[in-house]
Design a protein around this motif. Sequence first.
Motif, PDB file in Angstrom:
ATOM      1  N   VAL A  77      17.434  20.455  43.947  1.00 10.52           N
ATOM      2  CA  VAL A  77      16.493  21.779  45.532  1.00 10.52           C
ATOM      3  C   VAL A  77      17.159  23.364  44.653  1.00 10.52           C
ATOM      4  CG1 VAL A  77      16.542  19.980  46.708  1.00 10.52           C
ATOM      5  CG2 VAL A  77      18.752  21.767  46.844  1.00 10.52           C
ATOM      6  N   LYS A  78      16.647  23.781  45.172  1.00 11.99           N
ATOM      7  CA  LYS A  78      16.443  25.351  44.790  1.00 11.99           C
ATOM      8  C   LYS A  78      17.911  26.526  46.288  1.00 11.99           C
ATOM      9  CE  LYS A  78      14.130  25.953  40.921  1.00 11.99           C
ATOM     10  NZ  LYS A  78      12.978  26.546  41.869  1.00 11.99           N
ATOM     11  N   ALA A  79      16.888  25.425  47.174  1.00 10.50           N
ATOM     12  CA  ALA A  79      17.770  25.889  48.098  1.00 10.50           C
ATOM     13  C   ALA A  79      18.381  25.295  49.304  1.00 10.50           C
ATOM     14  CB  ALA A  79      17.760  27.617  48.795  1.00 10.50           C
ATOM     15  N   ILE A  80      19.876  25.667  49.708  1.00 11.52           N
ATOM     16  CA  ILE A  80      20.608  24.415  50.375  1.00 11.52           C
ATOM     17  C   ILE A  80      20.317  25.498  51.898  1.00 11.52           C
ATOM     18  CG2 ILE A  80      21.875  22.624  51.632  1.00 11.52           C
ATOM     19  CD1 ILE A  80      22.168  21.942  48.173  1.00 11.52           C
ATOM     20  N   LEU A  81      20.878  24.732  53.166  1.00 13.24           N
ATOM     21  CA  LEU A  81      20.973  26.082  54.325  1.00 13.24           C
ATOM     22  C   LEU A  81      21.263  24.546  55.574  1.00 13.24           C
ATOM     23  CD1 LEU A  81      20.470  28.611  55.160  1.00 13.24           C
ATOM     24  CD2 LEU A  81      18.171  28.083  56.384  1.00 13.24           C
TER      25      LEU A  81
END
Length: 742
Positions: free
Chosen positions: A535-539
Amino acid sequence: MYNLLFNNCTSRRKRKALVLCVALILNSISLSLAQQTSPDVMAKETEQKMTDRERFAMITSLIGYVPALGMPRDKRIPEGTTMSAGYTPGVPRLGVPNIQSSDASMGVTNPGYRPDDKGATALPASILVGASFNPELAYQGGVVIGKEARARGFNVMLAGGINLTRDPRNGRNFEYYSEDPLVSALLAAGAVNGIQSQKVISTLKHYTLNCNETNRHWLDAVIDPAAHRESDLLAFQMAIEKSNPGSIMSGYNKVNGEYAGGNDYQLNKLLKDTWGYKGWVMSDWGAVPSWTFALKGLDQESGIQVDVHTWGAEAFTDSLQNAYKAGNFTKERLSNMVQRILRSVYAVGVDKWEGTPTVDMSKHNETALATARQGIVLLKNDAALPLSVNEPVKIAVIGGYAHLGVPTGTGSGAVLPVGGYAASINVGGPGLMGNARSLYLLPSSPLAELKKLMPNATVEFDPGYMIAESKLLAKRSDIVIVFGIRVEGEGSDLADISLPWGQDALISEVASTNPNTIVVLETGNASSMPWRGKVKAILQAWYPGQAGGTAIAEILTGKVNPSGRLPLTFPESLEQTPRPELSGLGTPWGTPTTIVYNEGADAGYRWYAKKNIKPMYAFGYGLSYTSFSYSDLKVQGGKTVTASFTVTNTGNRAGADVPQLYLTNAAGENNMRLLGFERTELAPGESKQVTLTADPRLLAHFDWEKQKWQIKAGIYEIALGKSAVELQLHSSVKLAAQLFGK
C-alpha cells in the motif's frame, strides 16, 4: 498565644523587631485559620460526628440498575436517584453529599443506567490522547468530562487509566496512554487536573499491573519489585505528584501473589506511608473477595453487588461489620477509611457545588475534534497523501462501516454519544464482560466527510463484504481507501494482532488490484499489517471519537497536517515481544493464570533497545506533511540532566513536531529511557528553542535494599530524536553518585 506574641513584640523597642513580630503574629493567625479549614481537619471533625452505620455506608458503593447487563435494582439506592456506576449515601445532617461515580475514560458513560440521558461527548480513546504527546489536550478533555459529570450530579469520575501498555494484545490498551511511564504520568495528570478543576473527583487506575485482561480476576502479575518501582509504579508516583487525584482505583489482578486491592505493600506501605497519599483507595467493580482487604489498605468496596456475582458475597457489609464486632477490625481503621473519603470530597470541592454548570456541547465537540486531529498518526506515505481536493478523481472507500461512522472501544469505557450510536453490533464472548463486547459506531462518517472536502471527486463506497466485489470497485477507481477496524475492549485480550473478519486478506487483494491504496486503521493496538509493503499510505486513527470521521478526512486531504506520534511500539510480529505466547489465553473464564513480566522495567521501546530489536514502527514515530530539523543540542549535568536545542520547520507547511530526549546509556549500561518531550508547533521556516529537564528518577535505578533511588557515578549518554530509533543528535554528561528520594 497571640497575646504572648504581642507582649513579646511590644517589649522590643527597635522598629525592625516590631515589624518582624507583627509579621510573625499574622503568619501564625493565617496558619491557624488554614489548619482550621484544611480538608484534613474538616474530614476528621465530620467523621467524629458520624454514627457507625453512616461510616459503614460510606465505605461501599452500589452499582445502579442496568437491565441490559442483568443488574437488578438495589433497594438500598433511594427512589429518584440518578443511576450510575456507583452510589454511596451522603450524610445530609453534616452537609456531606451523596457520592456518585461514573466510568469516564473517554467521557461520561451510560451503558443503560439512564434511558432518558441524551448522551455525552464521546472523546477519542486515551491511547490517541497519548499519541498527541500533549498534556494540555488531556486537561481539556478532563474539563469536558468534569462539566458533563456535574450536569448529571456525578462527583467521582473513574478516569485516569495509567497502566502501561506492556502487551499489544491487551484488550484495554485503548483506555491507557502509553508504554512509557513519563508520557503516561503527564497525560494522566492532565486529565485528572482537568476533571478536578470542575470540583469533581477523579481516580487514577488500575493500581497496578492490570496490563492484561485474560482471567484478570485470577491473574497473578509477577515482576521484580525494583523493576516495578522503575516502571508502572513510577508512572503512578509521578502522576499522583502532579495531580493529587482524589482516589486511586486498585486493579483486579494479583501482584506477586497478593491481590492488588488487598496488597499491604502497595497500598499501606508504599502508597500511603512512603508516598504520603491522602486520598482513598477504591476497588474495581467485583474485585474484593475478602473483608480482610480493609486491613491491607483498601478503603472502599465498589459496586458491591458485582462481588456477589464474582465471589458469592459482599465483603464490606455484613462480613466486615461482624469482624468489627469481634474486634478483628478496629474503630481506628474504620475512621481512617471514612476520613480519607471525606478529605477528598473537601479537597476537591465536591461539597461546594453551586448550581448546575452550563454545558456547551458544540464547544465540547471542538475539543473532541482537536484531540483527534493531534493524535492520529501517519505511519507510511509514498507520496500518496495529502489527496488533492480539486481533482475530479474516482475514489473507492472500502470497509470499516465508513459510511456510518467510526468505532470505539467496548466495555465500561464506551460512551453513548448525543443522538446514540450510528450502529451497535453485539459481538459477544466468554466471561462476565463477554455479553457487553460490541462494535459501537459513533456517528461521524469518514465517507460523508470526504465527500464534503472533495466536491469534484466521485467517491463510492463498498462494504468489504466480499473481496471479489471490492476488487471490482478498486479496479475502476483512481484511488482506494480501505478502513480496517477491530473490536477491542474490557474483559478479553486479543489472540493475535491481525485484523478480524478477513480484512487483512481484503486489503492485500485490493492493493494487488489497485496499487494506489491507502489504509486507515481504527484499532486500539498495533496491527500485524502483512500487506504494508503493497500500500501507498497507512494512517493509524485509533478510536478517534465522535468527531473522528472529520479528523480522518481532514488529514487525508491535507486540511490538517498529521502530528501524532506512536505512544507504543508496533512490533513486526509477536515473536519480537517479551511474551510471544500469552499465558492463560484461551482458557475458560476463572482459570488461575500467571503472567511473568520478564521485561521488568524495560517495557516497550526499552525492551527493543535492550535486545537490539528493530520493530515495525518505533515508539515516538510519526510522519508529517512537512519536515523538521534539530540543532544546537546542549546538555548540562548536576543532580539531573537539562538539555536545550533548536527545532526548525524546514518544509513549506505549518506543522507540529514532538522532539524526544532519551537516555541511551547510564554509566556504561545500555539503559534507554525517555527523559522529556515537547509538542512544538512551527510555521514554515520557523525555529524554536526548547529546554527539557529530566526527572532524576528516569536516570536512576531503584535500590531495593536501601529503598532509595540511585544514580551511579559515570558518563550518561543523551540523544535527541524523532523516535526511539531515529536519534539525530548526541551528547554526554558526567554525573556524580547520588542516593535520593523514596
